[in-house]
Write an enzyme that holds these catalytic residues in place. Sequence first.
Site, PDB file in Angstrom:
ATOM      1  N   MET A 146      11.593  24.084   2.064  1.00 44.31           N
ATOM      2  CA  MET A 146      10.835  23.331   1.034  1.00 44.31           C
ATOM      3  C   MET A 146      11.969  22.484  -0.041  1.00 44.31           C
ATOM      4  O   MET A 146      11.392  21.340  -0.205  1.00 44.31           O
ATOM      5  CB  MET A 146      10.056  24.389   0.208  1.00 44.31           C
ATOM      6  N   TYR A 170      15.361  30.085   7.730  1.00 45.82           N
ATOM      7  CA  TYR A 170      14.136  30.782   7.960  1.00 45.82           C
ATOM      8  C   TYR A 170      14.054  30.738   9.569  1.00 45.82           C
ATOM      9  O   TYR A 170      14.406  29.892  10.344  1.00 45.82           O
ATOM     10  CB  TYR A 170      13.125  29.898   7.604  1.00 45.82           C
ATOM     11  N   LYS A 184       0.873  -1.195   0.063  1.00 46.92           N
ATOM     12  CA  LYS A 184       0.171  -0.013   0.007  1.00 46.92           C
ATOM     13  C   LYS A 184       0.762   1.303   0.413  1.00 46.92           C
ATOM     14  O   LYS A 184       1.984   1.221   0.246  1.00 46.92           O
ATOM     15  CB  LYS A 184      -0.882  -0.171   1.192  1.00 46.92           C
ATOM     16  N   ARG A 214     -10.682   0.127  15.466  1.00 48.14           N
ATOM     17  CA  ARG A 214     -10.264   0.790  14.273  1.00 48.14           C
ATOM     18  C   ARG A 214     -11.290   0.169  13.208  1.00 48.14           C
ATOM     19  O   ARG A 214     -12.421   0.889  12.844  1.00 48.14           O
ATOM     20  CB  ARG A 214      -8.934   0.812  13.965  1.00 48.14           C
TER      21      ARG A 214
HETATM   22  C1  LIG Z   1      -0.517  -1.824   6.809  1.00 44.54           C
HETATM   23  C2  LIG Z   1      -0.999  -3.024   7.157  1.00 44.54           C
HETATM   24  C3  LIG Z   1      -0.095  -4.150   7.470  1.00 44.54           C
HETATM   25  C4  LIG Z   1       1.388  -4.070   7.411  1.00 44.54           C
HETATM   26  O1  LIG Z   1       1.932  -3.574   8.677  1.00 44.54           O
HETATM   27  P1  LIG Z   1       3.443  -3.275   8.873  1.00 44.54           P
HETATM   28  O2  LIG Z   1       3.531  -2.761  10.265  1.00 44.54           O
HETATM   29  O3  LIG Z   1       3.918  -2.506   7.691  1.00 44.54           O
HETATM   30  O4  LIG Z   1       4.024  -4.652   8.465  1.00 44.54           O
HETATM   31  C5  LIG Z   1      -0.691  -5.445   7.866  1.00 44.54           C
HETATM   32  N1  LIG Z   1      -2.045  -5.438   8.148  1.00 44.54           N
HETATM   33  C6  LIG Z   1      -2.798  -4.467   7.737  1.00 44.54           C
HETATM   34  C7  LIG Z   1      -4.503  -4.774   7.916  1.00 44.54           C
HETATM   35  C8  LIG Z   1      -2.433  -3.219   7.386  1.00 44.54           C
HETATM   36  O5  LIG Z   1      -3.408  -2.083   7.259  1.00 44.54           O
END
Ligand SMILES: *Cc1c(COP(=O)(O)O)cnc(C)c1O
Length: 358
Positions: A303, A255, A34, A130
């Site tokens: 930036m 800055y 992802k 969640r």
């Molecule tokens: C992102 C995610 C993972 C992977 O988690 P890591 O800590 O990056 O290994 C696994 N399961 C779900 C549901 C996730 O959202």
Amino acid sequence: MRPTRAIIRLDAIRHNLEAARRLAPGSRNIAVIKANAYGHGAVEVARSLNETLSAFAVATTDEALELREAGIEKPILVLQGCNHREDISEAAARQFWLMLHERSQVERVLQKPTTRPLAAWIKVDTGMHRLGLDPAEAGALCRQLTTAEHIQQPLVLCTHLACADEPEHSMTTDQVASFRSFAEPLGLPMSIANSAGIMAWPQARADWNRPGYMLYGNSPSKAFGNETGLLQPAMTLQSELIAVREVAAGEGVGYGQRWVARRPSRIGTVTIGYADGYPRHAPSGTPVLVNGKRVPLVGTVSMDLITVDLSGIEGAAPGDPVELWGENLSVNEVAASAGTIGYELLAGLTRRVPRIYR
Ligand SMILES: *Cc1c(COP(=O)(O)O)cnc(C)c1O
């Protein structure tokens, strides 16, 4: 060409997948790619792992579609499932596996929005609160899905750990126990572990593991140690010094003039900034490697630029190589200095930084 780039070692990602396999030889792995494979390039990472994996996971159907359009043919688990009828039928047509986490999602899928077989994972909430079905309602919904003819069997039952990066946190023990007591009587394949689960919680390893962060070569917790022994960082973020100047004691840099030289200092300017994904909140003192040597960041991150204090090293000049994180400087250390986690830095690397694949 601007010298700022992320060198991505696909062989390191394959090495890290092997490390996950060695830790949990009884599990199959679904590589979590992802958020553009945590900044590493989802299509490239998927192509490089395609031969050795059964499936990939992404957060959303949009991410899954991008992979399909790039020619990735393996099943893709969509971790947030989807809610709309058209998305569900597209998911079935495109061989996405849907992680269903909410009663309304399951009900929509049961309304048979597709005639093609649809693969489903059922997510159970074991305390993270969640996403996930309450175990009390999940059993009945699973039975309906198990008898629905358009649902591919078997379902996979899964949950997500909230505190697995904290060694010996009692929550993980409780979550695994409550998940197993729900899932085992149903006799279906199970999935619990993210990277931290794989690395530190043997009881969380199950039929399918879901490694994300560890694939990219960094430990999800500094408590696990041995970061460099087990895993190889896949991304090295590089740039160059583009200017060097002397400033007198009492003069400020950058800055807000937030950093003031206490002694005559040599200041180097590097072409990277928060528009590239370097954290704006990194304070003075955050480590940066110039010619392989550690120097402190000084002044506010801009930036497009940062400034570093070169006074402690000899002979640095414009054109010299800079490493912001990667093979020789842990992204976790830079993140900790900036008050965040390595996940955010990797996933936050922007499009302006070219990814160079090795
Ligand atoms: C992102 C995610 C993972 C992977 O988690 P890591 O800590 O990056 O290994 C696994 N399961 C779900 C549901 C996730 O959202």
